[in-house]
Design a protein around this motif. Structure first.
Motif, PDB file in Angstrom:
ATOM      1  N   ARG A 173       0.794  -1.142  -0.010  1.00  0.00           N
ATOM      2  CA  ARG A 173      -0.010   0.100  -0.114  1.00  0.00           C
ATOM      3  C   ARG A 173       1.151   1.185  -0.001  1.00  0.00           C
ATOM      4  O   ARG A 173       2.184   1.412   0.751  1.00  0.00           O
ATOM      5  CB  ARG A 173      -0.725  -0.166   1.316  1.00  0.00           C
ATOM      6  CG  ARG A 173      -1.821  -1.254   1.234  1.00  0.00           C
ATOM      7  CD  ARG A 173      -2.820  -0.992   2.388  1.00  0.00           C
ATOM      8  NE  ARG A 173      -3.493  -2.178   2.615  1.00  0.00           N
ATOM      9  CZ  ARG A 173      -4.584  -2.386   2.175  1.00  0.00           C
ATOM     10  NH1 ARG A 173      -5.542  -1.579   1.589  1.00  0.00           N
ATOM     11  NH2 ARG A 173      -5.351  -3.512   2.433  1.00  0.00           N
ATOM     12  N   SER A 174       0.460   2.362  -0.778  1.00  0.00           N
ATOM     13  CA  SER A 174       1.356   3.518  -0.806  1.00  0.00           C
ATOM     14  C   SER A 174       1.034   4.328   0.582  1.00  0.00           C
ATOM     15  O   SER A 174      -0.119   4.394   0.941  1.00  0.00           O
ATOM     16  CB  SER A 174       0.917   4.192  -2.077  1.00  0.00           C
ATOM     17  OG  SER A 174      -0.174   4.596  -2.170  1.00  0.00           O
ATOM     18  N   VAL A 175       2.052   4.992   0.980  1.00  0.00           N
ATOM     19  CA  VAL A 175       1.679   5.815   2.021  1.00  0.00           C
ATOM     20  C   VAL A 175       2.651   7.251   1.693  1.00  0.00           C
ATOM     21  O   VAL A 175       3.491   7.249   1.192  1.00  0.00           O
ATOM     22  CB  VAL A 175       2.716   5.244   3.241  1.00  0.00           C
ATOM     23  CG1 VAL A 175       2.597   6.227   4.626  1.00  0.00           C
ATOM     24  CG2 VAL A 175       2.093   3.870   3.523  1.00  0.00           C
ATOM     25  N   ASP A 176       1.895   8.249   2.318  1.00  0.00           N
ATOM     26  CA  ASP A 176       2.404   9.766   1.969  1.00  0.00           C
ATOM     27  C   ASP A 176       3.229   9.940   3.289  1.00  0.00           C
ATOM     28  O   ASP A 176       2.676  10.085   4.168  1.00  0.00           O
ATOM     29  CB  ASP A 176       1.363  10.707   1.915  1.00  0.00           C
ATOM     30  CG  ASP A 176       1.979  12.058   1.530  1.00  0.00           C
ATOM     31  OD1 ASP A 176       3.123  12.216   1.501  1.00  0.00           O
ATOM     32  OD2 ASP A 176       0.894  13.016   1.562  1.00  0.00           O
ATOM     33  N   PRO A 177       4.656   9.867   3.150  1.00  0.00           N
ATOM     34  CA  PRO A 177       5.549  10.244   4.447  1.00  0.00           C
ATOM     35  C   PRO A 177       5.497  11.582   5.029  1.00  0.00           C
ATOM     36  O   PRO A 177       6.099  11.757   5.990  1.00  0.00           O
ATOM     37  CB  PRO A 177       6.883   9.567   3.862  1.00  0.00           C
ATOM     38  CG  PRO A 177       6.844   9.745   2.436  1.00  0.00           C
ATOM     39  CD  PRO A 177       5.411   9.634   1.912  1.00  0.00           C
ATOM     40  N   THR A 178       4.762  12.612   4.160  1.00  0.00           N
ATOM     41  CA  THR A 178       4.709  13.922   4.635  1.00  0.00           C
ATOM     42  C   THR A 178       3.380  14.043   5.461  1.00  0.00           C
ATOM     43  O   THR A 178       3.369  15.279   6.154  1.00  0.00           O
ATOM     44  CB  THR A 178       4.814  14.935   3.521  1.00  0.00           C
ATOM     45  OG1 THR A 178       3.449  14.556   2.693  1.00  0.00           O
ATOM     46  CG2 THR A 178       6.223  14.766   2.722  1.00  0.00           C
ATOM     47  N   MET A 179       2.748  13.156   5.701  1.00  0.00           N
ATOM     48  CA  MET A 179       1.466  13.297   6.353  1.00  0.00           C
ATOM     49  C   MET A 179       1.588  13.850   7.920  1.00  0.00           C
ATOM     50  O   MET A 179       0.709  14.771   8.283  1.00  0.00           O
ATOM     51  CB  MET A 179       0.522  11.737   6.261  1.00  0.00           C
ATOM     52  CG  MET A 179      -0.741  11.889   6.924  1.00  0.00           C
ATOM     53  SD  MET A 179      -1.737  13.005   6.009  1.00  0.00           S
ATOM     54  CE  MET A 179      -1.907  12.274   4.460  1.00  0.00           C
ATOM     55  N   PRO A 180       2.478  13.344   8.733  1.00  0.00           N
ATOM     56  CA  PRO A 180       2.813  13.903  10.003  1.00  0.00           C
ATOM     57  C   PRO A 180       3.259  15.390   9.910  1.00  0.00           C
ATOM     58  O   PRO A 180       2.786  16.166  11.103  1.00  0.00           O
ATOM     59  CB  PRO A 180       4.027  13.122  10.472  1.00  0.00           C
ATOM     60  CG  PRO A 180       3.770  11.649   9.732  1.00  0.00           C
ATOM     61  CD  PRO A 180       3.595  12.006   8.465  1.00  0.00           C
ATOM     62  N   LEU A 181       3.636  15.775   8.871  1.00  0.00           N
ATOM     63  CA  LEU A 181       3.921  17.299   8.769  1.00  0.00           C
ATOM     64  C   LEU A 181       2.634  18.085   8.244  1.00  0.00           C
ATOM     65  O   LEU A 181       2.367  19.182   8.840  1.00  0.00           O
ATOM     66  CB  LEU A 181       4.954  17.634   7.488  1.00  0.00           C
ATOM     67  CG  LEU A 181       6.320  16.923   8.041  1.00  0.00           C
ATOM     68  CD1 LEU A 181       7.384  17.340   6.860  1.00  0.00           C
ATOM     69  CD2 LEU A 181       6.810  17.734   9.145  1.00  0.00           C
ATOM     70  N   ARG A 182       2.013  17.435   7.255  1.00  0.00           N
ATOM     71  CA  ARG A 182       0.744  17.959   6.762  1.00  0.00           C
ATOM     72  C   ARG A 182      -0.408  18.083   7.901  1.00  0.00           C
ATOM     73  O   ARG A 182      -1.162  19.074   7.926  1.00  0.00           O
ATOM     74  CB  ARG A 182       0.188  17.438   5.532  1.00  0.00           C
ATOM     75  CG  ARG A 182       1.166  17.303   4.466  1.00  0.00           C
ATOM     76  CD  ARG A 182       0.653  16.424   3.301  1.00  0.00           C
ATOM     77  NE  ARG A 182       1.381  16.181   2.239  1.00  0.00           N
ATOM     78  CZ  ARG A 182       1.523  17.003   1.223  1.00  0.00           C
ATOM     79  NH1 ARG A 182       1.137  18.166   1.264  1.00  0.00           N
ATOM     80  NH2 ARG A 182       2.346  16.842   0.149  1.00  0.00           N
ATOM     81  N   THR A 183      -0.392  17.421   8.830  1.00  0.00           N
ATOM     82  CA  THR A 183      -1.439  17.223  10.065  1.00  0.00           C
ATOM     83  C   THR A 183      -0.961  17.824  11.081  1.00  0.00           C
ATOM     84  O   THR A 183      -1.784  18.146  11.990  1.00  0.00           O
ATOM     85  CB  THR A 183      -1.922  15.541  10.261  1.00  0.00           C
ATOM     86  OG1 THR A 183      -0.912  14.974  10.835  1.00  0.00           O
ATOM     87  CG2 THR A 183      -2.403  15.204   8.986  1.00  0.00           C
ATOM     88  N   GLY A 184       0.454  18.197  11.035  1.00  0.00           N
ATOM     89  CA  GLY A 184       0.973  18.775  12.753  1.00  0.00           C
ATOM     90  C   GLY A 184       1.198  17.996  13.576  1.00  0.00           C
ATOM     91  O   GLY A 184       1.619  17.890  14.661  1.00  0.00           O
ATOM     92  N   GLY A 185       1.106  16.396  13.496  1.00  0.00           N
ATOM     93  CA  GLY A 185       1.181  15.399  14.342  1.00  0.00           C
ATOM     94  C   GLY A 185       2.859  15.467  14.774  1.00  0.00           C
ATOM     95  O   GLY A 185       3.149  15.152  15.789  1.00  0.00           O
ATOM     96  N   ALA A 186       3.623  15.638  13.604  1.00  0.00           N
ATOM     97  CA  ALA A 186       5.128  15.839  14.062  1.00  0.00           C
ATOM     98  C   ALA A 186       5.611  16.796  15.040  1.00  0.00           C
ATOM     99  O   ALA A 186       6.212  16.495  16.357  1.00  0.00           O
ATOM    100  CB  ALA A 186       5.892  16.182  12.565  1.00  0.00           C
ATOM    101  N   LEU A 187       4.843  18.078  14.933  1.00  0.00           N
ATOM    102  CA  LEU A 187       5.132  18.886  16.184  1.00  0.00           C
ATOM    103  C   LEU A 187       4.392  18.636  17.617  1.00  0.00           C
ATOM    104  O   LEU A 187       5.224  18.856  18.284  1.00  0.00           O
ATOM    105  CB  LEU A 187       4.551  20.429  15.652  1.00  0.00           C
ATOM    106  CG  LEU A 187       4.586  21.586  16.507  1.00  0.00           C
ATOM    107  CD1 LEU A 187       6.275  21.742  16.645  1.00  0.00           C
ATOM    108  CD2 LEU A 187       3.899  22.751  16.070  1.00  0.00           C
ATOM    109  N   LEU A 188       3.209  18.121  17.506  1.00  0.00           N
ATOM    110  CA  LEU A 188       2.525  17.726  18.771  1.00  0.00           C
ATOM    111  C   LEU A 188       3.397  16.578  19.398  1.00  0.00           C
ATOM    112  O   LEU A 188       3.649  16.696  20.649  1.00  0.00           O
ATOM    113  CB  LEU A 188       1.097  16.970  18.162  1.00  0.00           C
ATOM    114  CG  LEU A 188       0.519  16.457  19.584  1.00  0.00           C
ATOM    115  CD1 LEU A 188       0.002  17.616  20.254  1.00  0.00           C
ATOM    116  CD2 LEU A 188      -0.553  15.768  18.863  1.00  0.00           C
TER     117      LEU A 188
END
Length: 191
Positions: free
Chosen positions: A107-122
């Motif tokens: 399955r394909s995954v967008d690795p930028t998703m934690p950046l796009r949602t703000g989860g990385a900062l949280l």
């Protein structure tokens, strides 16, 4: 040496947690998008995203709660936080550092998703706040050594039998002990 092991753990766990987070968030958004197009949300569509997000949380929790060294939590927290804050400087360059899509289990995954949602900062901020805990920097408690006089035998409570025998009293009164009690009562003026 304890800092080295924590660093190795962080180097392995942080990217794995990032990918699990990206996969879980991506699949959750797809489940909501599919639900809007069909008019009903499918509960089964949230099973794998929930598993992936929980696994990412457990892995990051492992780093955050290691009492060996907080260096892994610092490193992971700084990388996660800095990756999001770098979007304030040049978002296109930051997003360009990541591949457009990764394939996990077919399955394909967008690795930028934690950046796009703000989860990385949280999550990065949570890891950095977790290292500020006073208890985190304390040494493990060492067992206190009982200092006893050499002629006194110290026994643990589980080594003693229950009842009168565990107190060291004789089970049956002996004539000597009853005579001693009689003298004590005579001195006190009791019958």
């Amino acid at each position: 040496m304890r800092h080295v092991w924590t660093m190795i753990t962080a180097i392995v766990v942080a990217p794995l947690a990032w990918l699990l987070l990206a996969y879980g968030q991506d699949r959750t958004l797809q489940a909501f998008a599919n639900g809007e197009s069909t008019g009903a949300l499918a509960t089964g569509a949230f099973v794998w995203p929930a598993v992936c997000l929980a696994a990412a949380g457990l892995l990051l929790g492992l780093i955050a709660t290691l009492r060996v060294s907080p260096l892994g939590a610092v490193l992971t927290g700084l990388v996660y936080t800095a990756s999001y804050l770098a979007l304030l400087v040049d978002p296109d360059a930051v997003l360009g550092l990541f591949p457009k899509s990764l394939s996990l289990a077919g399955r394909s995954v967008d690795p930028t998703m934690p950046l796009r949602t703000g989860g990385a900062l949280l999550l990065g901020a949570m890891l950095l706040v977790g290292i500020a805990s006073v208890g985190r920097w304390r040494q493990w408690p060492t067992p206190a050594v009982a200092e006893a006089e050499p002629d006194i035998e110290v026994t643990q409570p589980e080594d003693r039998p229950l009842g009168v025998e565990g107190l060291g009293f004789p089970a049956e009164p002996t004539p000597a002990s009853t005579a001693g009690l009689a003298r004590a009562f005579d001195r006190a003026g009791r019958p």
